[in-house]
Design a protein around this motif. Structure first.
Motif, PDB file in Angstrom:
ATOM      1  N   CYS A 169       0.869  -1.179   0.000  1.00 17.04           N
ATOM      2  CA  CYS A 169       0.000   0.000   0.000  1.00 17.04           C
ATOM      3  C   CYS A 169       0.904   1.227   0.000  1.00 17.04           C
ATOM      4  N   SER A 170       0.814   2.031  -1.035  1.00 16.50           N
ATOM      5  CA  SER A 170       1.688   3.195  -1.145  1.00 16.50           C
ATOM      6  C   SER A 170       0.880   4.484  -1.159  1.00 16.50           C
ATOM      7  N   HIS A 171       1.081   5.314  -0.124  1.00 16.31           N
ATOM      8  CA  HIS A 171       0.536   6.672  -0.100  1.00 16.31           C
ATOM      9  C   HIS A 171       1.105   7.385  -1.324  1.00 16.31           C
ATOM     10  N   THR A 172       0.236   7.699  -2.271  1.00 24.39           N
ATOM     11  CA  THR A 172       0.702   8.144  -3.578  1.00 24.39           C
ATOM     12  C   THR A 172      -0.009   9.395  -4.073  1.00 24.39           C
ATOM     13  N   GLY A 173      -1.344   9.354  -4.184  1.00 20.15           N
ATOM     14  CA  GLY A 173      -2.080  10.497  -4.710  1.00 20.15           C
ATOM     15  C   GLY A 173      -2.097  10.511  -6.225  1.00 20.15           C
ATOM     16  N   PRO A 174      -1.456  11.483  -6.877  1.00 22.63           N
ATOM     17  CA  PRO A 174      -1.553  11.638  -8.326  1.00 22.63           C
ATOM     18  C   PRO A 174      -1.080  10.421  -9.115  1.00 22.63           C
ATOM     19  N   TYR A 175      -1.493  10.386 -10.382  1.00 25.74           N
ATOM     20  CA  TYR A 175      -1.241   9.198 -11.197  1.00 25.74           C
ATOM     21  C   TYR A 175       0.214   9.043 -11.613  1.00 25.74           C
ATOM     22  N   VAL A 176       0.965  10.144 -11.718  1.00 24.70           N
ATOM     23  CA  VAL A 176       2.346  10.035 -12.213  1.00 24.70           C
ATOM     24  C   VAL A 176       3.183   9.113 -11.329  1.00 24.70           C
ATOM     25  N   PRO A 177       3.289   9.361 -10.016  1.00 25.93           N
ATOM     26  CA  PRO A 177       4.067   8.421  -9.194  1.00 25.93           C
ATOM     27  C   PRO A 177       3.419   7.050  -9.082  1.00 25.93           C
ATOM     28  N   ALA A 178       2.094   6.977  -9.240  1.00 23.55           N
ATOM     29  CA  ALA A 178       1.441   5.663  -9.176  1.00 23.55           C
ATOM     30  C   ALA A 178       1.965   4.750 -10.271  1.00 23.55           C
ATOM     31  N   PHE A 179       1.986   5.257 -11.496  1.00 20.77           N
ATOM     32  CA  PHE A 179       2.408   4.402 -12.603  1.00 20.77           C
ATOM     33  C   PHE A 179       3.920   4.222 -12.643  1.00 20.77           C
ATOM     34  N   GLU A 188      10.838  -5.454 -11.193  1.00 20.65           N
ATOM     35  CA  GLU A 188      11.298  -6.317 -10.101  1.00 20.65           C
ATOM     36  C   GLU A 188      10.618  -7.684 -10.117  1.00 20.65           C
ATOM     37  N   GLY A 189       9.720  -7.890 -11.073  1.00 17.81           N
ATOM     38  CA  GLY A 189       9.041  -9.174 -11.164  1.00 17.81           C
ATOM     39  C   GLY A 189       7.837  -9.316 -10.252  1.00 17.81           C
ATOM     40  N   VAL A 190       7.244  -8.174  -9.863  1.00 16.75           N
ATOM     41  CA  VAL A 190       6.072  -8.176  -8.991  1.00 16.75           C
ATOM     42  C   VAL A 190       4.850  -7.749  -9.799  1.00 16.75           C
ATOM     43  N   ALA A 191       3.796  -8.523  -9.718  1.00 21.20           N
ATOM     44  CA  ALA A 191       2.564  -8.206 -10.442  1.00 21.20           C
ATOM     45  C   ALA A 191       1.898  -6.979  -9.843  1.00 21.20           C
ATOM     46  N   PRO A 192       1.331  -6.090 -10.660  1.00 26.12           N
ATOM     47  CA  PRO A 192       0.628  -4.915 -10.135  1.00 26.12           C
ATOM     48  C   PRO A 192      -0.545  -5.257  -9.218  1.00 26.12           C
ATOM     49  N   ALA A 211      -5.003   1.701 -14.496  1.00 31.64           N
ATOM     50  CA  ALA A 211      -4.607   0.948 -13.304  1.00 31.64           C
ATOM     51  C   ALA A 211      -5.324  -0.390 -13.230  1.00 31.64           C
ATOM     52  N   VAL A 212      -6.619  -0.377 -13.536  1.00 31.88           N
ATOM     53  CA  VAL A 212      -7.394  -1.621 -13.504  1.00 31.88           C
ATOM     54  C   VAL A 212      -6.883  -2.592 -14.556  1.00 31.88           C
ATOM     55  N   ARG A 213      -6.587  -2.093 -15.741  1.00 31.09           N
ATOM     56  CA  ARG A 213      -6.030  -2.963 -16.788  1.00 31.09           C
ATOM     57  C   ARG A 213      -4.716  -3.586 -16.336  1.00 31.09           C
ATOM     58  N   GLU A 214      -3.923  -2.818 -15.592  1.00 32.18           N
ATOM     59  CA  GLU A 214      -2.652  -3.344 -15.085  1.00 32.18           C
ATOM     60  C   GLU A 214      -2.888  -4.401 -14.013  1.00 32.18           C
ATOM     61  N   GLY A 215      -4.056  -4.329 -13.362  1.00 30.92           N
ATOM     62  CA  GLY A 215      -4.358  -5.256 -12.282  1.00 30.92           C
ATOM     63  C   GLY A 215      -4.177  -4.684 -10.898  1.00 30.92           C
ATOM     64  N   ALA A 216      -3.833  -3.378 -10.799  1.00 30.13           N
ATOM     65  CA  ALA A 216      -3.617  -2.735  -9.510  1.00 30.13           C
ATOM     66  C   ALA A 216      -4.957  -2.425  -8.838  1.00 30.13           C
ATOM     67  N   TRP A 217      -4.872  -2.077  -7.562  1.00 32.46           N
ATOM     68  CA  TRP A 217      -6.044  -1.689  -6.772  1.00 32.46           C
ATOM     69  C   TRP A 217      -6.150  -0.177  -6.715  1.00 32.46           C
ATOM     70  N   PHE A 243     -15.375  -1.403 -13.025  1.00 32.40           N
ATOM     71  CA  PHE A 243     -14.115  -1.351 -12.288  1.00 32.40           C
ATOM     72  C   PHE A 243     -14.295  -1.668 -10.805  1.00 32.40           C
ATOM     73  N   LEU A 244     -15.495  -1.970 -10.369  1.00 36.36           N
ATOM     74  CA  LEU A 244     -15.710  -2.155  -8.929  1.00 36.36           C
ATOM     75  C   LEU A 244     -14.880  -3.294  -8.361  1.00 36.36           C
ATOM     76  N   HIS A 245     -14.520  -4.265  -9.203  1.00 32.10           N
ATOM     77  CA  HIS A 245     -13.762  -5.415  -8.699  1.00 32.10           C
ATOM     78  C   HIS A 245     -12.325  -5.064  -8.347  1.00 32.10           C
ATOM     79  N   ARG A 246     -11.876  -3.825  -8.681  1.00 33.21           N
ATOM     80  CA  ARG A 246     -10.525  -3.381  -8.298  1.00 33.21           C
ATOM     81  C   ARG A 246     -10.589  -2.104  -7.466  1.00 33.21           C
ATOM     82  N   THR A 247     -11.740  -1.839  -6.869  1.00 38.05           N
ATOM     83  CA  THR A 247     -11.951  -0.605  -6.116  1.00 38.05           C
ATOM     84  C   THR A 247     -11.942  -0.885  -4.618  1.00 38.05           C
TER      85      THR A 247
END
Length: 307
Positions: A169-179, A188-192, A211-217, A243-247
């Motif tokens: 869980c990363s305190h992130t906010g805007p999309y730039v650092p998220a992606f 690093e070989g870790v799934a989103p 983000a949802v397409r990537e598989g992230a929450w 998108f509710l399944h990743r919300t």
């Protein structure tokens, strides 16, 4: 199995879960923080009624996102959990947001692998001799492009995940650092799917779709009495776009602040979701199935250990 502050449980036992809340936060900074700054009995007296109210509303689990050097106190959480009947999860990891005020000095000089060793040790041997093990990783980054220090934090989190299976869980906010973080995880070989984009509220639906397409929450976790209409609109769009399944959904509510007289004023209300948001969305077509997806099924999946 998922670690709670009172022991491990099956993921299916989490039930209705608030995925991002706080019982205590101390903003003094990593160089001055100490458990002596608060008295657990005082915190329990102030915070227990809020948990008891949540229990009456059907909340079975609360995920406490206060990280190390910001007031994380596993023994406090254990006492609150035992007295309220609400399961509580705590974390490992370091918080680099707020311009690194809450990072210990060693985080600046140690390598990503050395930081990962520290966090893995808490998972394997418990936090600071308490016997309590973390259920997830909590890190934090600044809003803009990632600094080298924050790139190291997400790299350390990725390497910890690969050794423990803990969700990041990363305190992130805007999309730039998220992606940017998602890209580092993939390198690093870790799934989103192991990444929770914390404080994603207020971003464009285009970025949620990516983000949802990537598989992230996508974590919409700043709900309060002033932004209910914004959350109504966002959640309706998340439903419309499937998108509710990743919300994930929560308040970021609380908290006891030891710097304030008697712990200060509790800012965000822990009950806005139930008393304000739910009634409006129910009138607009949200179903019991939708709520179960967001508040029960998604937390169970998001925080299950992934090896």
């Amino acid at each position: 199995m998922i670690n709670t502050v009172t022991g491990a449980v099956q993921a299916s036992e989490l039930g209705l879960t608030l995925i991002h809340e706080h019982m205590l936060v101390d903003f003094i900074g990593a160089d001055q923080i100490s458990p002596e700054r608060w008295r657990r009995p005082d915190v329990v007296v102030k915070m227990l009624p809020y948990l008891q109210t949540l229990r009456k509303l059907g909340v079975q689990t609360l995920i406490d996102c206060t990280p190390a050097y910001l007031g994380r106190d596993p023994l406090l959480l254990k006492e609150l959990s035992e007295k309220s009947g609400v399961r509580i999860l705590t974390n490992t990891g370091y918080y680099g947001a707020s311009n690194d005020k809450y990072l210990p000095a060693h985080a600046r000089i140690e390598t990503a692998d050395q930081l990962a060793d520290r966090w893995v040790a808490e998972f394997e041997s418990a936090i600071e001799g308490t016997g309590i093990r973390p259920a997830f990783l909590k890190i934090g980054v600044n809003p803009g492009p990632l600094s080298e220090l924050h790139r190291k934090l997400i790299t350390a989190a990725a390497r910890t995940h690969k050794r423990t299976g803990l969700t990041i869980c990363s305190h992130t906010g805007p999309y730039v650092p998220a992606f940017e973080q998602i890209e580092i995880l993939k390198q690093e070989g870790v799934a989103p799917s192991a990444f929770v984009w914390v404080h994603a509220q207020g971003q464009n639906m285009v970025h949620y779709a990516r983000a949802v397409r990537e598989g992230a929450w996508v974590s919409l976790d700043g709900l309060d009495g002033k932004n209910v209409s914004q959350y109504v609109d966002t959640l309706l769009l998340m439903k419309e776009n499937r998108f509710l399944h990743r919300t994930l959904l929560s308040h970021d509510a609380g908290w006891y602040d030891p710097a304030q007289p008697d712990g200060g004023f509790i800012g965000r209300d822990y009950t806005v979701l139930f008393n304000q948001l739910m009634p409006v969305l129910n009138r607009k077509g949200f179903t019991k199935k939708d709520w179960k997806q967001i508040l029960v099924e998604n937390p169970k999946e998001a925080f299950s250990v992934k090896n």
